[in-house]
Design a protein around this motif. Sequence first.
Motif, PDB file in Angstrom:
ATOM      1  N   UNK A 357     -27.664 -25.818   3.460  1.00 38.62           N
ATOM      2  CA  UNK A 357     -28.268 -25.393   2.199  1.00 38.62           C
ATOM      3  C   UNK A 357     -29.616 -24.766   2.514  1.00 38.62           C
ATOM      4  N   UNK A 358     -29.766 -23.479   2.194  1.00 32.92           N
ATOM      5  CA  UNK A 358     -30.970 -22.744   2.581  1.00 32.92           C
ATOM      6  C   UNK A 358     -31.556 -22.043   1.363  1.00 32.92           C
ATOM      7  N   UNK A 388     -33.114 -26.680   4.027  1.00 33.00           N
ATOM      8  CA  UNK A 388     -34.371 -26.086   4.480  1.00 33.00           C
ATOM      9  C   UNK A 388     -34.821 -25.025   3.496  1.00 33.00           C
ATOM     10  N   UNK A 389     -36.112 -24.731   3.527  1.00 33.19           N
ATOM     11  CA  UNK A 389     -36.698 -23.672   2.707  1.00 33.19           C
ATOM     12  C   UNK A 389     -37.467 -22.726   3.614  1.00 33.19           C
ATOM     13  N   UNK A 402     -41.868 -18.629   7.354  1.00 34.16           N
ATOM     14  CA  UNK A 402     -42.460 -19.958   7.396  1.00 34.16           C
ATOM     15  C   UNK A 402     -41.424 -20.994   6.941  1.00 34.16           C
ATOM     16  N   UNK A 403     -41.257 -22.043   7.720  1.00 32.62           N
ATOM     17  CA  UNK A 403     -40.405 -23.156   7.324  1.00 32.62           C
ATOM     18  C   UNK A 403     -41.279 -24.136   6.566  1.00 32.62           C
ATOM     19  N   UNK A 404     -40.905 -24.422   5.314  1.00 33.89           N
ATOM     20  CA  UNK A 404     -41.728 -25.283   4.459  1.00 33.89           C
ATOM     21  C   UNK A 404     -40.857 -26.337   3.802  1.00 33.89           C
ATOM     22  N   UNK A 405     -41.528 -27.314   3.217  1.00 28.37           N
ATOM     23  CA  UNK A 405     -40.842 -28.293   2.399  1.00 28.37           C
ATOM     24  C   UNK A 405     -41.669 -28.540   1.147  1.00 28.37           C
ATOM     25  N   UNK A 406     -41.013 -28.762  -0.006  1.00 25.66           N
ATOM     26  CA  UNK A 406     -41.776 -29.002  -1.241  1.00 25.66           C
ATOM     27  C   UNK A 406     -42.713 -30.180  -1.078  1.00 25.66           C
TER      28      UNK A 406
END
Length: 407
Positions: A357-358, A388-389, A402-406
Amino acid sequence: MPDDRHAPDQLAPLLTPEGWALLNSLGPYREEDALAISGRLRKAGHSPELVSAVLSQSRLRARAAAKFGEFASSMLFTRAGLEQATRLSVAARHARRFVDAGVRRVADLGCGLGADAMAMASLDLEVTAVELDETTAACATMNLMPFPQARVVHADAQSVDLAGVDGVWLDPARRSTSASGTTRLWDPEEFSPPLSFVEGLARRGLPVGVKLGPGLPHESVPAGCEAQWVSVQGDVAEVALYFNALKRPTVRRAALVLASDGAAELVAETDFGAGAEPRIGPLEGFLYEPDGAVIRAGLVAELAERLGGTLVDPHIAYICAPQLVQTPFAKAYRVLEVRPYNVKALRAWVREEGIGVLDIKKRGAAVTPEELRRVLLAGQRKGATGKATLVLTRIGDDRVAAVVEPA
C-alpha cells in the motif's frame, strides 16, 4: 441524473400539491432502490414525468445533505445550483459579517438556491434575494418560504434598485451554459455579474461582500478589500471578498479552516507578496503540508514562521521544522528518509520493504501519483502488506523522494 437543460421540465411537476406531497413522502434516497420505487409509483398511477421529477429531486436532496444537513430534505435543487451553492456552515459566517457591521437590510444578488439568504434570514436580517434564472428563482422561493423576512425577485442583479438596502451580498454565476452543458469561467469580468460591478457597488460606500471561486488570482483581488479563503474539511471552497464595513481593518488576506472540531484562522495585514521572505532549510525533521486555504491566501511563509520552520524550496509549499507542533493549518509527517527521485531505485525499495500500500504526494514534480504508484507496485509479490508514504518534490534543480509517516 437529468441534465440541467431539462431543469424546468423536471421542476414544474413538483410545484403542484400532488408533486410536492409525493416528493416529501419518499424516505432517504438510495440508488439501489430507485428502479423499484419508480415502478411502484407508476403502478400507483403517477405520470412518468412526475415520477422522473420526484426521483431526480430526491437524488439531489441526498447529495445536498453534505452542504445543507437536515434542511436538504425539505428543499428544492437544480444540479448546477447545488454545485455552486454555499455550505450552510459557511453561509452562516457570511451572514454574521453583516450582523456585526450593523447591517439590517441585505440584497443578495445572484442568490442561487438561497443558501446565503437562508442564513441571513435566520439571523433576522431582511433579505431581498435576486436571481436571474427562472428555474433557480423558483427553487429559492420554495427554500425561503419558512422565512417571512426574505423575498425572492426574479430579475437581473445589475438592474435591481438598491434603494432602502444597507448591505449587498453577491454570488456571481461562474459558469456558461450551452447545448453541450456548462463550462467554468475563469475571467472575473465574464462572471455574471462581473467583478467590476462589485467594485462599483463598493465605491458607493455600501458594505459589500462577494463569494468567488478559490482559484481567483491574487492580481484580480481589488485593492482595499479583505480576501478570505475558506476550506471545509480540507477542501478549499471559496474566497470571499469583503469591502467597507464588512472588512476587518487589520486584515488584507486570511485563511479560514473549518473542521469537525472547530475553526481556526490565519491572517496577514500585508498585501499579496509583500510579506517577509521565507527562510529556506533542509528536508528533515517534520514535514508540514499546508491546508489549501493557507496556500491560496499566500500565507505559507507566515505559517512557517509560526511553526518555527523553513521552506524546502522558495517555490514549493512544503515546510520543515525540527519539532512537531500541533496546528490546524497543516498536516504533519515525520521524515524518515530522503532519496533522489529514481523510478528504478524506488521500485527496488518497494520490493525490499514489502510495500503493498503506497500513498504518493507531490508538489513541484511533473508526475502523476496514480501512474507512478502502478509502476512502483508492478511485480510486487502477492501478500505484501507494508504501507508507506512518499512525498515527491523539487529542491532547486534536484528532484527528491522523501519517505514519511503521518505524525
